[in-house]
Design an enzyme around this catalytic site. Structure first.
Site, PDB file in Angstrom:
ATOM      1  N   ALA A   1      43.350  47.387  36.378  1.00 60.33           N
ATOM      2  CA  ALA A   1      42.542  46.803  37.448  1.00 60.33           C
ATOM      3  C   ALA A   1      42.123  47.938  38.375  1.00 60.33           C
ATOM      4  O   ALA A   1      42.780  48.988  38.419  1.00 60.33           O
ATOM      5  CB  ALA A   1      43.366  45.768  38.196  1.00 60.33           C
TER       6      ALA A   1
ATOM      7  N   GLY B   1      46.025  46.121  33.784  1.00 60.77           N
ATOM      8  CA  GLY B   1      45.071  45.086  33.365  1.00 60.77           C
ATOM      9  C   GLY B   1      44.469  45.361  31.997  1.00 60.77           C
ATOM     10  O   GLY B   1      44.028  44.427  31.315  1.00 60.77           O
TER      11      GLY B   1
ATOM     12  N   GLU C   1      46.973  44.148  29.567  1.00 63.84           N
ATOM     13  CA  GLU C   1      46.958  42.681  29.672  1.00 63.84           C
ATOM     14  C   GLU C   1      45.716  42.092  28.994  1.00 63.84           C
ATOM     15  O   GLU C   1      45.776  41.028  28.373  1.00 63.84           O
ATOM     16  CB  GLU C   1      47.007  42.288  31.153  1.00 63.84           C
ATOM     17  CG  GLU C   1      48.362  42.626  31.784  1.00 63.84           C
ATOM     18  CD  GLU C   1      48.351  42.568  33.305  1.00 63.84           C
ATOM     19  OE1 GLU C   1      47.460  43.183  33.925  1.00 63.84           O
ATOM     20  OE2 GLU C   1      49.237  41.914  33.880  1.00 63.84           O
TER      21      GLU C   1
ATOM     22  N   GLU D   1      52.357  48.942  37.054  1.00 69.27           N
ATOM     23  CA  GLU D   1      52.247  48.299  38.373  1.00 69.27           C
ATOM     24  C   GLU D   1      53.434  48.536  39.299  1.00 69.27           C
ATOM     25  O   GLU D   1      53.256  48.764  40.494  1.00 69.27           O
ATOM     26  CB  GLU D   1      52.028  46.780  38.190  1.00 69.27           C
ATOM     27  CG  GLU D   1      50.654  46.396  37.653  1.00 69.27           C
ATOM     28  CD  GLU D   1      50.579  46.399  36.132  1.00 69.27           C
ATOM     29  OE1 GLU D   1      51.506  46.923  35.468  1.00 69.27           O
ATOM     30  OE2 GLU D   1      49.584  45.874  35.598  1.00 69.27           O
TER      31      GLU D   1
HETATM   32  N1  DAK Z   1      41.171  52.018  39.036  1.00 71.20           N
HETATM   33  C1  DAK Z   1      40.153  52.706  39.590  1.00 71.20           C
HETATM   34  N2  DAK Z   1      39.689  53.883  39.130  1.00 71.20           N
HETATM   35  C2  DAK Z   1      40.307  54.409  38.078  1.00 71.20           C
HETATM   36  C3  DAK Z   1      41.392  53.776  37.439  1.00 71.20           C
HETATM   37  C4  DAK Z   1      41.821  52.503  37.968  1.00 71.20           C
HETATM   38  N3  DAK Z   1      42.823  51.808  37.418  1.00 71.20           N
HETATM   39  N4  DAK Z   1      41.800  54.543  36.421  1.00 71.20           N
HETATM   40  C5  DAK Z   1      40.998  55.633  36.417  1.00 71.20           C
HETATM   41  N5  DAK Z   1      40.097  55.543  37.396  1.00 71.20           N
HETATM   42  C6  DAK Z   1      39.053  56.521  37.731  1.00 71.20           C
HETATM   43  C7  DAK Z   1      39.633  57.734  38.446  1.00 71.20           C
HETATM   44  O1  DAK Z   1      39.788  57.468  39.817  1.00 71.20           O
HETATM   45  C8  DAK Z   1      38.566  58.767  38.175  1.00 71.20           C
HETATM   46  O2  DAK Z   1      37.472  58.546  39.047  1.00 71.20           O
HETATM   47  P1  DAK Z   1      36.724  59.802  39.790  1.00 71.20           P
HETATM   48  O3  DAK Z   1      37.803  60.500  40.530  1.00 71.20           O
HETATM   49  O4  DAK Z   1      36.154  60.599  38.641  1.00 71.20           O
HETATM   50  O5  DAK Z   1      35.687  59.127  40.641  1.00 71.20           O
HETATM   51  C9  DAK Z   1      38.088  58.418  36.771  1.00 71.20           C
HETATM   52  O6  DAK Z   1      38.482  57.069  36.557  1.00 71.20           O
HETATM   53  C10 DAK Z   1      38.726  59.280  35.697  1.00 71.20           C
HETATM   54  O7  DAK Z   1      40.138  59.196  35.872  1.00 71.20           O
HETATM   55  P2  DAK Z   1      41.085  60.490  35.976  1.00 71.20           P
HETATM   56  O8  DAK Z   1      40.335  61.657  36.539  1.00 71.20           O
HETATM   57  O9  DAK Z   1      42.319  60.072  36.653  1.00 71.20           O
HETATM   58  O10 DAK Z   1      41.342  60.780  34.427  1.00 71.20           O
HETATM   59  P3  DAK Z   1      42.621  61.492  33.787  1.00 71.20           P
HETATM   60  O11 DAK Z   1      42.280  61.717  32.359  1.00 71.20           O
HETATM   61  O12 DAK Z   1      43.088  62.643  34.591  1.00 71.20           O
HETATM   62  O13 DAK Z   1      43.779  60.374  33.855  1.00 71.20           O
HETATM   63  C11 DAK Z   1      44.712  58.154  33.630  1.00 71.20           C
HETATM   64  C12 DAK Z   1      43.663  59.195  33.117  1.00 71.20           C
HETATM   65  C13 DAK Z   1      44.441  56.836  32.917  1.00 71.20           C
HETATM   66  C14 DAK Z   1      46.122  58.645  33.246  1.00 71.20           C
HETATM   67  C15 DAK Z   1      44.597  58.039  35.157  1.00 71.20           C
HETATM   68  O14 DAK Z   1      43.210  57.789  35.473  1.00 71.20           O
HETATM   69  C16 DAK Z   1      45.402  56.912  35.704  1.00 71.20           C
HETATM   70  O15 DAK Z   1      46.612  57.037  35.858  1.00 71.20           O
HETATM   71  N6  DAK Z   1      44.717  55.801  36.080  1.00 71.20           N
HETATM   72  C17 DAK Z   1      45.374  54.680  36.712  1.00 71.20           C
HETATM   73  C18 DAK Z   1      46.147  53.921  35.687  1.00 71.20           C
HETATM   74  C19 DAK Z   1      46.866  52.760  36.311  1.00 71.20           C
HETATM   75  O16 DAK Z   1      47.822  52.924  37.099  1.00 71.20           O
HETATM   76  N7  DAK Z   1      46.424  51.572  35.938  1.00 71.20           N
HETATM   77  C20 DAK Z   1      47.065  50.368  36.331  1.00 71.20           C
HETATM   78  C21 DAK Z   1      46.366  49.819  37.492  1.00 71.20           C
HETATM   79  S1  DAK Z   1      47.321  48.502  38.172  1.00 71.20           S
HETATM   80  C22 DAK Z   1      47.247  41.649  40.517  1.00 71.20           C
HETATM   81  C23 DAK Z   1      46.100  41.729  39.788  1.00 71.20           C
HETATM   82  C24 DAK Z   1      45.962  42.727  38.876  1.00 71.20           C
HETATM   83  C25 DAK Z   1      46.929  43.679  38.710  1.00 71.20           C
HETATM   84  C26 DAK Z   1      48.062  43.583  39.466  1.00 71.20           C
HETATM   85  C27 DAK Z   1      48.234  42.570  40.357  1.00 71.20           C
HETATM   86  N8  DAK Z   1      47.403  40.616  41.457  1.00 71.20           N
HETATM   87  C28 DAK Z   1      46.313  40.275  42.266  1.00 71.20           C
HETATM   88  C29 DAK Z   1      48.704  40.032  41.710  1.00 71.20           C
HETATM   89  C30 DAK Z   1      46.713  44.762  37.814  1.00 71.20           C
HETATM   90  C31 DAK Z   1      47.140  45.975  38.143  1.00 71.20           C
HETATM   91  C32 DAK Z   1      46.768  47.146  37.417  1.00 71.20           C
HETATM   92  O17 DAK Z   1      46.079  47.123  36.433  1.00 71.20           O
END
Ligand code: DAK
Length: 259
Positions: A64, A109, A112, A132
Site C-alpha cells: 500500500a 498489500g 495480499e 507492516e
Molecule cells: N509506498 C509508496 N511508495 C513506494 C512504496 C510504497 N509501499 N514502495 C516503493 N515506493 C517508491 C519509493 O518511495 C521510490 O519512490 P521515489 O523515491 O523514486 O519517488 C520508488 O518507489 C522506488 O523505490 P526504492 O527507491 O525504495 O527502490 P529500491 O529498489 O531501493 O527498494 C523496496 C525496493 C521494495 C525494497 C523498497 O521500495 C521498499 O522497502 N518499499 C516499501 C515496502 C513496504 O514496506 N511495503 C509495505 C507497505 S505497508 C491498512 C491498509 C493497508 C495496509 C495496512 C493497513 N489499514 C488501513 C488497516 C497495507 C500496508 C502495506 O502494504
C-alpha cells in the site's frame, strides 16, 4: 483506467498494475482502477481466466502507498482498509480463475493482492513479505487472514511478527506460490496456464472455483453438499453433454461454448 491496464487475448485477459515509478504501490487511485478492472472482467462473458501482474521489472506491487497512509487518522485508516478489502474480496470471488504472475516485490498489500488470486506463479527474482509490523501497523488488506489460511498459522505468524521478507524458493517451499520461473518466462507460463484453463468447460471451471471457495468456509458435511449442488448444475449445460458425448464417441470435443 491508467493505473491498471487490461488486455484481452482470446478467452483470457491480462491485467497489469501500472505505476512502476512507485513500484506499483497501491494508492486510492490504483485501488479504484483495480475495482473498475474487476467489474469489467466480471461483465465480460468471453473472459474465462485472468492473469494479474505488475508493470516494470522490479515489482509486482511493493505494498500500500506509504506516503498516502502516513497521515491517516483512525477513521481514515479504517476507510482505506475497507476500500482495499472490498476490492480484494471482489477479486477473490470473481467467478473465473485468477493467476497472479508475481514479477518482483510482493510486499504488504502486494503479497495480499497475490493471495487474493486463486494461483500464484512467480519469477525467480520475486520477494514476498508482510512488513507492516515494522511500520507500526497490522496488515490491512487481509494478510493476517489469507496468509494463515494459505501457509498455516505458524509460518504466517513468523512472517508477520518478524516482518522479514522471503525469497521465491522459500515461498515455494511453504506453499505460498505454486511454481517459480525465470523472470523472462513468467508471463508466458502464466498465460499458458490461463489458456489451458480457458479450454476447459467454463461453467464447470467456475463451479469448481465456487465449490472450493464456498466449501472451505463451512464444515465437511456442508461442504460436500455445496459440491453436490454445483455438480448437479453442470448437467443442465450443453458443454457437459458435448464433453461426455465426445468421450463416448471416441472423438475430441468441440470447443466449449460456455453454455
Ligand atoms: N509506498 C509508496 N511508495 C513506494 C512504496 C510504497 N509501499 N514502495 C516503493 N515506493 C517508491 C519509493 O518511495 C521510490 O519512490 P521515489 O523515491 O523514486 O519517488 C520508488 O518507489 C522506488 O523505490 P526504492 O527507491 O525504495 O527502490 P529500491 O529498489 O531501493 O527498494 C523496496 C525496493 C521494495 C525494497 C523498497 O521500495 C521498499 O522497502 N518499499 C516499501 C515496502 C513496504 O514496506 N511495503 C509495505 C507497505 S505497508 C491498512 C491498509 C493497508 C495496509 C495496512 C493497513 N489499514 C488501513 C488497516 C497495507 C500496508 C502495506 O502494504
Amino acid at each position: 483506467m491508467t493505473n491498471v491496464l487490461l488486455e484481452k487475448k482470446g478467452h483470457i485477459a491480462v491485467a497489469t498494475i501500472n505505476r512502476p515509478k512507485a513500484l506499483n504501490a497501491l494508492n486510492s487511485q490504483v485501488l479504484e482502477d483495480l475495482n473498475e478492472m474487476v467489474e469489467q472482467v466480471k461483465a465480460d462473458e468471453e473472459i474465462y481466466a485472468l492473469v494479474l501482474t505488475g508493470a516494470g521489472e522490479k515489482a509486482f506491487v511493493a505494498g500500500a502507498d506509504i506516503g498516502e497512509m502516513s497521515s491517516l487518522t483512525k477513521a481514515e485508516g479504517e476507510s482505506f482498509g475497507k476500500k482495499g478489502n472490498d476490492v480484494f474480496r471482489k477479486l477473490e470471488t470473481l467467478p473465473i480463475p485468477t493467476i497472479a504472475a508475481v514479477n518482483g516485490f510482493a510486499l504488504g498489500g502486494g503479497c495480499e493482492l497475490a493471495m487474493s488470486c486463486d494461483i500464484r506463479l512467480c519469477a525467480d527474482s520475486a520477494v514476498f513479505g508482510q512488513p507492516e509490523a515494522g511500520l507500526g501497523i497490522t496488515p490491512g488488506f487481509g494478510g493476517t487472514q489469507r496468509l494463515a489460511r494459505l501457509v498455516g498459522p505458524g509460518m504466517a505468524k513468523q512472517m508477520i511478527y518478524t516482518a522479514k521478507n522471503i525469497k521465491a524458493d522459500e515461498a515455494l517451499r511453504i506453499g505460498l506460490v505454486n511454481a517459480i520461473y525465470p523472470v523472462e518466462e513468467l508471463m508466458a507460463a502464466a498465460e499458458k496456464m490461463a489458456a489451458t484453463i480457458a479450454k476447459n468447460a467454463p461453467i464447470a471451471v467456475r463451479a469448481c472455483k465456487k465449490a472450493i471457495n464456498d466449501g472451505l468456509q463451512v464444515d465437511m458435511d456442508q461442504a460436500i453438499v455445496v459440491e453436490e449442488k454445483l455438480f448437479g448444475s453442470c448437467f443442465e449445460t450443453a458443454d457437459q453433454k458435448e464433453g461426455m458425448s465426445a468421450f463416448l464417441d471416441k472423438r475430441k470435443h468441440e470447443p466449449y461454448q460456455n453454455k
